[in-house]
Design a protein around this motif. Structure first.
Motif, PDB file in Angstrom:
ATOM      1  N   TYR A 106       3.925  -9.488   6.332  1.00  0.00           N
ATOM      2  CA  TYR A 106       2.985  -9.814   7.425  1.00  0.00           C
ATOM      3  C   TYR A 106       2.125 -11.021   7.076  1.00  0.00           C
ATOM      4  CZ  TYR A 106      -0.790  -9.227  10.836  1.00  0.00           C
ATOM      5  OH  TYR A 106      -1.711  -9.436  11.834  1.00  0.00           O
ATOM      6  N   ARG A 107       1.724 -11.048   5.798  1.00  0.00           N
ATOM      7  CA  ARG A 107       0.799 -12.115   5.392  1.00  0.00           C
ATOM      8  C   ARG A 107       1.505 -13.280   4.704  1.00  0.00           C
ATOM      9  NH1 ARG A 107      -4.199  -8.488   2.904  1.00  0.00           N
ATOM     10  NH2 ARG A 107      -4.649  -7.288   4.812  1.00  0.00           N
ATOM     11  N   GLY A 108       2.814 -13.128   4.459  1.00  0.00           N
ATOM     12  CA  GLY A 108       3.539 -14.207   3.762  1.00  0.00           C
ATOM     13  C   GLY A 108       3.139 -14.299   2.316  1.00  0.00           C
ATOM     14  N   LEU A 109       3.035 -13.178   1.660  1.00  0.00           N
ATOM     15  CA  LEU A 109       2.629 -13.123   0.256  1.00  0.00           C
ATOM     16  C   LEU A 109       3.870 -13.026  -0.610  1.00  0.00           C
ATOM     17  CD1 LEU A 109      -0.313 -10.535   0.601  1.00  0.00           C
ATOM     18  CD2 LEU A 109      -0.473 -13.032   0.579  1.00  0.00           C
ATOM     19  N   GLY A 110       4.267 -14.125  -1.274  1.00  0.00           N
ATOM     20  CA  GLY A 110       5.444 -14.127  -2.150  1.00  0.00           C
ATOM     21  C   GLY A 110       6.740 -14.174  -1.378  1.00  0.00           C
TER      22      GLY A 110
END
Length: 777
Positions: free
Chosen positions: A58-62
């Motif tokens: 959802y947050r584009g983390l990694g």
């Protein structure tokens, strides 16, 4: 069996290890490693890992953002009862993030999470039930879920719960519980709870009033940037409420709130710069802040902005913009703006004159109790501006304004009762309203009040009070009062005679162009009363009054030019000013004008004009004119002889004690000249003239008593009147007196006196006197 058990155990241990790795890497924000670990664990069904993996997508983390994957893994976690995932899903469906808005699903997932005790879900569920988002409003359920979240320490829920208890929304009003929950939220730093708590302490709503605690909580909220608290804090410092007034701090907090767009603070900041409260006057800054608030629709700022454009303060004068902002405020019902809008329509300032619209806006403001608007509305009905004259409505609105202390209205109301305009004359009410206005320093009312005391109208006559009020008005420069005050000093009415003060107040009135003040000032200079005689100044002030059309002044100037007083003799100017006065009906001027035409004094003789002006004066009762007119008719001087008219005018003059007229009247009655002979009337009028010293009347009266003409012979009276006439040099009286002393008639015989009187008669050329005198040698 052991091998199998181990494998299972190993798998379990391995899963646990990976689960720990997912959470560990996620918390350490090592999202590359977390992605692998969380993916592995999520596939193995770990709901925490599923939630974390959903968050990473959802947050584009990694990993690149991928809402579908985020939704997939959140659902996986949620379906396994992971409350955070259930909450996030609820939020997405509630707000339409990632998925389309679906309030029912939002409600479903919030409820799943809330039932597990997740406070944020409980709070959001409370909001849905409170506001009816996708579900029927249910205040009781809203209270229930807010309470669940509040009890877990969620400050927003505590605040909302406090709000519901305060307002009795879905639950009975309970100020104490409202106070409790606001306190809980406030202690956690929730700014709006701190603000509401401050209000409760300030107003004592559910708790004892405590202004210091109110100040404390306002500060707490204000320091967090809560604009309403910043504004209220500014207000407390501004008004010195609880805390010592401190305009600098008020300015600071108003500025904080104003910069965050709070219109009331922007307005108050404008006021401070406008009026120089705690800061140097700065009209431009005042204009700026009023503009900010006005553009947000704050009516009072729109009004003040209109004022600034109207008066050119802080901005170039612009009546059209003033009109615009007054209109904006007026349409919101701001009474003062409605009043000013009425003024602009009435006077055509910034807009074309429109009396009907002026009437409309004055009415709007008047109905809200604006005294000046009530007065202006009264004027419109009084004078028929934009509406038919309606004295009753004028009276009504003047009364409304007057009762609010509007001095112009009090005065006009006094006039209406005084003169009976739209109401029956009521001098007592007129006196009341004049008094109200006079006490406020209204000069016209003070003057009229002076008149009422002076004339005893509406109040018992009191010259001293009349003097008092005339003086009040006079000291304000009201010329009519200055004149009346001068008159009171001049004549000693209500005050001791003081010609110097009369001179002072006449001068004040005269210098303002008061015609009677100019005339009376001229009289003082002319007669040397209260000032040294100064004919030139007398002439100057007579001229000032004369040029305004004062007939008496015109007549006085005529006299001065005729006699050379204060100016060189100038018969033409005398004639000019006599004519001016005469044409206004000044009787003495008409008479003097007649004399000038009669005698050819500075002008060619003109008997017709003499007759004309004598007649004008005579008809006004000027006795000398009546006599001269009688003489003209008697002698046919410039007119055909008319004894009847002569008799008429001689009679008029005689009745006013004009001695020569009495003499001619006596002769006419004695001789039956133009009237039937009447010796009694002849005796009457000759006696009147004789008693005033008319020598010929005295002589003729002596004859009447001597010869018994219209009266019994009375030699003593004959002697008396002959003596009076003789002493004035009447020859025949001297001669007849000599005869009476020679013969001893009515007096003891005395030859010496006889010779004396004969000699006097002889010296006047009387033959009979000479003959008698010579015969006695």
């Amino acid at each position: 069996m052991k091998k199998t058990l181990f494998v299972v155990l190993t798998a379990l241990l391995s899963t646990t290890a990976y689960a720990n790795h997912c959470a560990t890497f996620f918390e350490q924000k090592d999202f590359e490693q977390a992605l692998f670990a969380c993916n592995t664990e999520a596939e193995q069904g770990d709901r925490q890992a599923q939630y974390n993996l959903g968050t990473m997508y959802y947050r584009g983390l990694g990993v690149e953002e991928n809402n579908e994957q985020a939704l997939y893994w959140y659902k996986k976690a949620a379906e396994q009862g992971f409350s955070k995932a259930q909450f996030e899903l609820g939020v997405w469906y509630d707000l339409g993030e990632v998925v389309e808005v679906d309030k029912e699903k939002a409600l479903y997932w919030y409820k799943k999470s809330a039932e597990q005790g997740f406070n944020k879900a409980q709070y959001n569920l409370g909001i849905l039930y409170n506001e009816g988002g996708g579900v029927e409003v249910d205040k009781e359920k809203a209270v229930y879920w807010y309470k669940k979240a509040a009890e877990q320490g969620l400050s927003k829920a505590q605040y909302n719960l406090g709000l519901m208890y305060e307002q009795g929304d879905g639950i009975e009003v309970d100020k104490e519980k409202a106070f409790y929950w606001y306190s809980q939220a406030a202690e956690q730093g929730l700014d709006k709870a701190q603000y509401n708590l401050a209000i409760i302490y300030k107003e004592g709503d559910g708790v004892e009033v405590d202004k210091e605690k109110a100040l404390y909580w306002y500060k707490k909220a204000a320091e967090q940037g809560f604009t309403k608290a910043q504004y209220n804090l500014g207000l407390m410092y501004d008004q010195g409420d609880v805390v010592k007034a401190n305009t600098e701090k008020a300015l600071y907090w108003y500025t904080q709130a104003a910069e965050r767009g709070f219109s009331e603070a922007q307005h108050n900041l404008g006021v401070m710069y406008d009026e120089g409260e705690g800061v140097k006057v700065d009209k431009e800054k005042a204009f700026y802040w009023y503009s900010q608030a006005a553009e947000q629709g704050l009516d009072k700022s729109q009004y003040n902005l209109g004022l600034m454009y109207d008066h050119g303060e802080g901005v170039k004068e612009d009546r059209e913009k003033a009109f615009y902002w007054y209109s904006q405020a007026a349409e919101q019902g701001f009474a003062q703006a409605q009043h000013y809008l009425g003024i602009m329509y009435a006077e055509g300032e910034g807009v074309k004159v429109d009396k009907e619209k002026a009437l409309y806006w004055y009415t709007k403001a008047a109905e809200q109790g604006v005294g000046d608007a009530q007065f202006n509305l009264g004027v419109m009905y009084d004078e028929g501006q934009g509406v038919e004259v309606d004295k009753e409505k004028a009276l009504y609105w003047y009364t409304q304004a007057a009762e609010q202390g509007v001095v112009d209205a009090q005065f006009n109301l006094g006039v209406m009762y005084d003169e009976g305009e739209g109401v029956e004359v009521d001098k007592e009410k007129a006196f009341h309203w004049y008094s109200q206005a006079a006490e406020q320093g209204y000069d016209k009312a003070q003057y009229n009040l002076g008149n009422m005391y002076n004339q005893g109208k509406g109040v018992k006559a009191d010259k001293e009070k009349a003097f008092y009020w005339y003086k009040k008005a006079a000291e304000q420069g009201f010329s009519r009062a200055q004149y009346n005050l001068g008159l009171m000093y001049d004549e000693g009415v209500g005050v001791k005679v003081n010609k110097e003060k009369a001179f002072y107040w006449y001068t004040k009135a005269a210098e303002q162009g008061h015609i009677n003040g100019q005339y009376n000032l001229a009289l003082l200079y002319d007669e040397g009363e209260g000032v040294k005689v100064n004919k030139e100044k007398a002439l100057y002030w007579f001229t000032k009054a004369a040029e305004q059309g004062d007939g008496d002044a015109q007549f006085s100037i005529g006299i001065m030019y005729a006699d050379g007083e204060g100016a060189k003799v100038d018969k033409e100017k005398a004639l000019y000013w006599y004519t001016k006065a005469a044409e206004q009906g000044v009787g003495d001027a008409q008479f003097n004008l007649g004399v000038m035409y009669d005698d050819g004094d500075g002008i060619k003789v003109n008997k017709e004009k003499a007759l004309y002006w004598y007649t004008k004066a005579a008809e006004q009762g000027i006795d000398d004119a009546q006599y001269n007119l009688g003489l003209m008719y008697y002698e046919g001087d410039g007119v055909k002889v008319n004894k009847e008219k002569a008799l008429n005018w001689f009679t008029k003059a005689a009745e006013q004690d004009v001695d020569d007229a009495q003499y001619y009247l006596g002769i006419m009655y004695a001789q039956g000249d133009g009237v039937e002979e009447n010796r009694e009337k002849a005796l009457y009028w000759l006696t009147k003239a004789a008693e005033q010293g008319v020598d010929d009347a005295q002589y003729n009266l002596g004859v009447m008593y001597d010869e018994g003409f219209g009266v019994e012979v009375n030699k003593e009276k004959a002697v008396y009147w002959y003596t009076k006439a003789a002493e004035q040099g009447v020859g025949w009286a001297q001669n007849n007196l000599g005869v009476m002393y020679q013969q001893g008639e009515g007096v003891k015989k005395n030859i010496a006196l006889a010779k004396k009187y004969f000699k006097q008669a002889c010296s006047l050329g009387l033959k009979e006197g000479c003959d008698s005198y010579n015969s006695m040698k």
